[in-house]
Design a protein around this motif. Structure first.
Motif, PDB file in Angstrom:
ATOM      1  N   HIS A   1       0.818  -1.215   0.000  1.00 39.69           N
ATOM      2  CA  HIS A   1       0.000   0.000   0.000  1.00 39.69           C
ATOM      3  C   HIS A   1       0.855   1.271   0.000  1.00 39.69           C
ATOM      4  O   HIS A   1       0.345   2.361  -0.235  1.00 39.69           O
ATOM      5  CB  HIS A   1      -0.906   0.007   1.243  1.00 39.69           C
ATOM      6  CG  HIS A   1      -0.129   0.096   2.540  1.00 39.69           C
ATOM      7  ND1 HIS A   1       0.685  -0.923   2.984  1.00 39.69           N
ATOM      8  CD2 HIS A   1      -0.027   1.087   3.465  1.00 39.69           C
ATOM      9  CE1 HIS A   1       1.250  -0.568   4.140  1.00 39.69           C
ATOM     10  NE2 HIS A   1       0.838   0.635   4.450  1.00 39.69           N
ATOM     11  N   LYS A   2       2.159   1.169   0.295  1.00 41.61           N
ATOM     12  CA  LYS A   2       2.950   2.366   0.583  1.00 41.61           C
ATOM     13  C   LYS A   2       3.056   3.384  -0.563  1.00 41.61           C
ATOM     14  O   LYS A   2       3.130   4.577  -0.292  1.00 41.61           O
ATOM     15  CB  LYS A   2       4.315   1.959   1.116  1.00 41.61           C
ATOM     16  CG  LYS A   2       4.180   1.352   2.536  1.00 41.61           C
ATOM     17  CD  LYS A   2       5.503   1.176   3.209  1.00 41.61           C
ATOM     18  CE  LYS A   2       5.358   0.829   4.693  1.00 41.61           C
ATOM     19  NZ  LYS A   2       5.054  -0.602   4.890  1.00 41.61           N
TER      20      LYS A   2
ATOM     21  N   GLN B   1      10.061  -2.043   2.625  1.00 43.86           N
ATOM     22  CA  GLN B   1       8.862  -1.757   1.822  1.00 43.86           C
ATOM     23  C   GLN B   1       8.707  -0.258   1.563  1.00 43.86           C
ATOM     24  O   GLN B   1       8.402   0.154   0.459  1.00 43.86           O
ATOM     25  CB  GLN B   1       7.613  -2.256   2.546  1.00 43.86           C
ATOM     26  CG  GLN B   1       7.686  -3.713   2.954  1.00 43.86           C
ATOM     27  CD  GLN B   1       6.807  -4.582   2.099  1.00 43.86           C
ATOM     28  OE1 GLN B   1       6.605  -4.285   0.935  1.00 43.86           O
ATOM     29  NE2 GLN B   1       6.297  -5.641   2.667  1.00 43.86           N
TER      30      GLN B   1
ATOM     31  N   SER C   1       4.737   6.290   7.354  1.00 47.22           N
ATOM     32  CA  SER C   1       3.575   5.930   8.175  1.00 47.22           C
ATOM     33  C   SER C   1       3.428   6.997   9.260  1.00 47.22           C
ATOM     34  O   SER C   1       4.038   8.065   9.162  1.00 47.22           O
ATOM     35  CB  SER C   1       3.772   4.539   8.779  1.00 47.22           C
ATOM     36  OG  SER C   1       2.575   4.117   9.402  1.00 47.22           O
TER      37      SER C   1
ATOM     38  N   CYS D   1      -3.411  -4.855   9.799  1.00 49.87           N
ATOM     39  CA  CYS D   1      -2.250  -4.955  10.680  1.00 49.87           C
ATOM     40  C   CYS D   1      -1.803  -3.530  10.979  1.00 49.87           C
ATOM     41  O   CYS D   1      -2.163  -2.593  10.272  1.00 49.87           O
ATOM     42  CB  CYS D   1      -1.141  -5.770  10.031  1.00 49.87           C
ATOM     43  SG  CYS D   1      -0.548  -5.112   8.468  1.00 49.87           S
TER      44      CYS D   1
ATOM     45  N   GLY E   1       1.560  -1.225  12.079  1.00 48.88           N
ATOM     46  CA  GLY E   1       2.956  -0.969  12.401  1.00 48.88           C
ATOM     47  C   GLY E   1       3.060   0.468  12.903  1.00 48.88           C
ATOM     48  O   GLY E   1       3.229   0.724  14.084  1.00 48.88           O
ATOM     49  N   GLY E   2       2.904   1.404  11.981  1.00 55.31           N
ATOM     50  CA  GLY E   2       2.797   2.807  12.349  1.00 55.31           C
ATOM     51  C   GLY E   2       1.362   3.276  12.246  1.00 55.31           C
ATOM     52  O   GLY E   2       1.018   4.365  12.688  1.00 55.31           O
ATOM     53  N   GLY E   3       0.511   2.464  11.604  1.00 53.39           N
ATOM     54  CA  GLY E   3      -0.917   2.747  11.587  1.00 53.39           C
ATOM     55  C   GLY E   3      -1.496   3.225  10.267  1.00 53.39           C
ATOM     56  O   GLY E   3      -2.713   3.361  10.139  1.00 53.39           O
ATOM     57  N   SER E   4      -0.655   3.451   9.235  1.00 53.15           N
ATOM     58  CA  SER E   4      -1.220   4.069   8.032  1.00 53.15           C
ATOM     59  C   SER E   4      -2.073   3.100   7.211  1.00 53.15           C
ATOM     60  O   SER E   4      -3.060   3.501   6.600  1.00 53.15           O
ATOM     61  CB  SER E   4      -0.107   4.644   7.162  1.00 53.15           C
ATOM     62  OG  SER E   4       0.595   3.630   6.481  1.00 53.15           O
ATOM     63  N   ASN E   5      -1.679   1.833   7.216  1.00 49.69           N
ATOM     64  CA  ASN E   5      -2.473   0.881   6.435  1.00 49.69           C
ATOM     65  C   ASN E   5      -3.815   0.627   7.120  1.00 49.69           C
ATOM     66  O   ASN E   5      -4.866   0.573   6.474  1.00 49.69           O
ATOM     67  CB  ASN E   5      -1.621  -0.380   6.207  1.00 49.69           C
ATOM     68  CG  ASN E   5      -2.336  -1.667   6.476  1.00 49.69           C
ATOM     69  OD1 ASN E   5      -3.152  -2.101   5.681  1.00 49.69           O
ATOM     70  ND2 ASN E   5      -2.052  -2.277   7.611  1.00 49.69           N
TER      71      ASN E   5
ATOM     72  N   GLU F   1       3.781  -8.950   7.530  1.00 49.47           N
ATOM     73  CA  GLU F   1       2.999  -7.920   8.232  1.00 49.47           C
ATOM     74  C   GLU F   1       1.514  -8.199   8.060  1.00 49.47           C
ATOM     75  O   GLU F   1       0.739  -8.266   9.014  1.00 49.47           O
ATOM     76  CB  GLU F   1       3.321  -6.522   7.661  1.00 49.47           C
ATOM     77  CG  GLU F   1       4.714  -6.004   7.974  1.00 49.47           C
ATOM     78  CD  GLU F   1       5.780  -6.530   7.018  1.00 49.47           C
ATOM     79  OE1 GLU F   1       5.431  -7.258   6.065  1.00 49.47           O
ATOM     80  OE2 GLU F   1       6.972  -6.215   7.236  1.00 49.47           O
TER      81      GLU F   1
ATOM     82  N   SER G   1      -2.282  -5.856   2.769  1.00 48.33           N
ATOM     83  CA  SER G   1      -1.461  -4.655   2.554  1.00 48.33           C
ATOM     84  C   SER G   1      -0.290  -4.873   1.606  1.00 48.33           C
ATOM     85  O   SER G   1       0.208  -3.914   1.016  1.00 48.33           O
ATOM     86  CB  SER G   1      -0.963  -4.112   3.895  1.00 48.33           C
ATOM     87  OG  SER G   1      -0.370  -5.136   4.674  1.00 48.33           O
TER      88      SER G   1
HETATM   89  C1  LIG Z   1       4.767  -1.175   6.049  1.00 48.80           C
HETATM   90  C2  LIG Z   1       3.816  -2.253   5.930  1.00 48.80           C
HETATM   91  C3  LIG Z   1       2.814  -2.455   6.906  1.00 48.80           C
HETATM   92  C4  LIG Z   1       2.713  -1.599   8.127  1.00 48.80           C
HETATM   93  O1  LIG Z   1       2.146  -0.393   7.753  1.00 48.80           O
HETATM   94  P1  LIG Z   1       1.738   0.759   8.720  1.00 48.80           P
HETATM   95  O2  LIG Z   1       1.024   1.612   7.834  1.00 48.80           O
HETATM   96  O3  LIG Z   1       2.993   1.418   9.202  1.00 48.80           O
HETATM   97  O4  LIG Z   1       0.992   0.211   9.855  1.00 48.80           O
HETATM   98  C5  LIG Z   1       1.891  -3.434   6.685  1.00 48.80           C
HETATM   99  N1  LIG Z   1       1.939  -4.240   5.610  1.00 48.80           N
HETATM  100  C6  LIG Z   1       2.894  -4.090   4.674  1.00 48.80           C
HETATM  101  C7  LIG Z   1       2.896  -5.003   3.505  1.00 48.80           C
HETATM  102  C8  LIG Z   1       3.849  -3.096   4.794  1.00 48.80           C
HETATM  103  O5  LIG Z   1       4.762  -2.925   3.849  1.00 48.80           O
END
Ligand SMILES: *Cc1c(COP(=O)(O)O)cnc(C)c1O
Length: 450
Positions: free
Chosen positions: A111-112, A139, A229, A262, A264-268, A383, A412
């Protein structure tokens, strides 16, 4: 078997980002200056961000136009498909209906790029020549390398050392798109040199890599910093995911009872979840669940307080659930989820009960990933597999309770550059690691009192 794959036409792609700050019952505490501890003003951020992004960071407008140039690039892979997981449902023998939005179709495989593309665009507009950034699992670095390449910006990536060593293919991906990649801690910055002087074998952490990238941007003209994120504008850009998913579910004649991502930092999570939190604030029944690793349990075990976003304390204080900014997470495989805190927006919504959170150990997560890969065929990123574990648990609960719920999650990213983690799991080399309470308390006890 009849497959369900719902695709929207390019014309149906969202043309605006959704800003949840317009609807939150309580806004997050204001970011504070790391020196004065006073609320920061936009000018404080100008050395490292373009004004357009600073404006988005503080905006309370509900809808923000997506620039045409960004829409054109989004159209390379957006709208992304929504699938119904018929085979997984059958495997689990569940009455639940499971849908997933697939963000692995982007060129970087996650998604990034939904945010790296607009970030590169606004920086280019502002006359910036180079972006300095960090990456955990690689990623985000890949997404920024991709975006820099498309807009003619140089990209310098500080990659957390353990990942740099473990994930050569991510580094090569970034270099293929023209980025310069350095293992962090590096000798290139004050923050990196200090960390190496204290411990030459420092494995690095996302917080430390952020310090290096911020320092690089702050000390070089025409270089800006970019984060993948956590920040409000990043969460904002990701909302194209949830907006599309809502339209696609409408076509399927459905609406989710549960939305899972999921975290990590919350953006997804923000991307898939915020458009539904909007509905929840407006009275709809829908649950949004953040899933994190038990080894980096930010929301479920952190404290809600001001902390730095990085190790060196160069970033503003943000109001977040945090494990302490010098927390060095263990080397679990879901590198993209290893951050000591979370987006202030996600944290505030969690604090206000509008989002739920839970954590899982990595072996259970990889079992879920294999179940998914063997039924639905896509090999998910480690993730993403955290979200899948929660989906499977919820679907099993539906079976046990005889309830036919609709579950939506964000896939994601794909895991085709994470196959070593799969190999390690199948060889029985992965173990579970609960971060000890005392370590978290110790990291938290070192935080400055405001
Ligand atoms: C970076 C990443 C995440 C975590 O994303 P956040 O937005 O920081 O929570 C989740 N899934 C994938 C595939 C990622 O690359």
């Amino acid at each position: 078997m009849k497959e369900t794959k719902i695709i929207l036409s390019e014309k149906e792609m969202p043309r605006k980002w959704y800003n949840i700050m317009a609807d939150m019952p309580n806004l997050p505490g204001q970011p504070l200056h790391p020196g004065t501890k006073e609320p920061i003003v936009p000018d404080d951020l100008l050395p490292i961000f373009p004004m357009a992004l600073i404006e988005q960071e503080v905006s309370q407008e509900r809808w923000i136009d997506i620039p045409e140039e960004v829409l054109d690039i989004y159209a390379l892979w957006r709208p992304s498909p929504l699938y119904r997981a018929h085979r997984l449902e059958r495997l689990l023998n569940t009455p639940a209906k499971i849908y997933y939005k697939y963000e692995g179709v982007s060129p970087a495989g996650s998604h990034k790029p939904n945010t790296s593309i607009p970030q590169a665009y606004y920086n280019k507009q502002a006359g910036i020549k180079r972006i300095a950034t960090e990456t955990g699992a690689g990623q985000w670095g890949s997404a920024m390398a991709l975006a820099g390449n498309l807009f003619g910006l140089d990209v310098t990536v500080y990659m957390v050392k353990v990942s740099y060593d473990q994930k050569p293919y991510r580094r090569i991906t970034m270099e293929t798109w023209g980025a310069n990649v350095y293992a962090s801690p590096s000798e290139l910055t004050e923050a990196g040199r200090k960390a190496l002087a204290e411990d030459p074998d420092n494995p690095g952490s996302l917080g430390l890599a952020i310090s290096e990238a911020v320092e690089d941007a702050a000390t070089h003209e025409e270089t800006n910093y970019s984060l993948g994120s956590v920040l409000n504008h990043v969460c904002l850009h990701q909302t194209v995911i949830g907006q599309e998913a809502k339209k696609q579910l409408e076509i399927a004649g459905d609406y989710p009872d549960i939305v899972i991502g999921c975290c990590g930092g919350g953006s997804n999570l923000a991307g898939i979840g915020f458009p539904f939190v909007h509905d929840k604030i407006n009275g709809k029944q829908v649950r949004v669940i953040a899933v994190e690793p038990a080894s980096c349990p930010t929301l479920t075990k952190g404290e809600f307080r001001y902390d730095f976003g990085d190790v060196a304390g160069l970033t503003p204080f943000l109001m977040m659930y945090t494990l302490g900014h010098d927390f060095i997470p263990p080397g679990i495989h879901a590198g993209g989820l290893r951050y000591h805190a979370d987006s202030p927006l996600v944290c505030q919504l969690y604090h206000d009960g509008l989002i739920e959170a839970r954590s899982y150990h990595q072996t259970g997560v990889f079992e879920a990933a294999l179940q998914f890969a063997r039924s639905e065929t896509i090999i998910p990123a480690p993730e993403t597999a955290h979200a899948i574990k929660a989906v499977i648990d919820e679907a099993i609960l539906c079976r046990e309770e005889g309830k036919e719920k609709t579950i939506l999650f964000n896939l994601s990213g794909h895991g085709y550059l994470d196959l070593q983690a799969y190999a390690d799991f199948m060889d029985g080399k992965l173990s579970d690691y609960e971060y000890p309470e005392e370590k978290i308390r110790e990291a938290l006890s070192k935080l400055p009192v405001l």
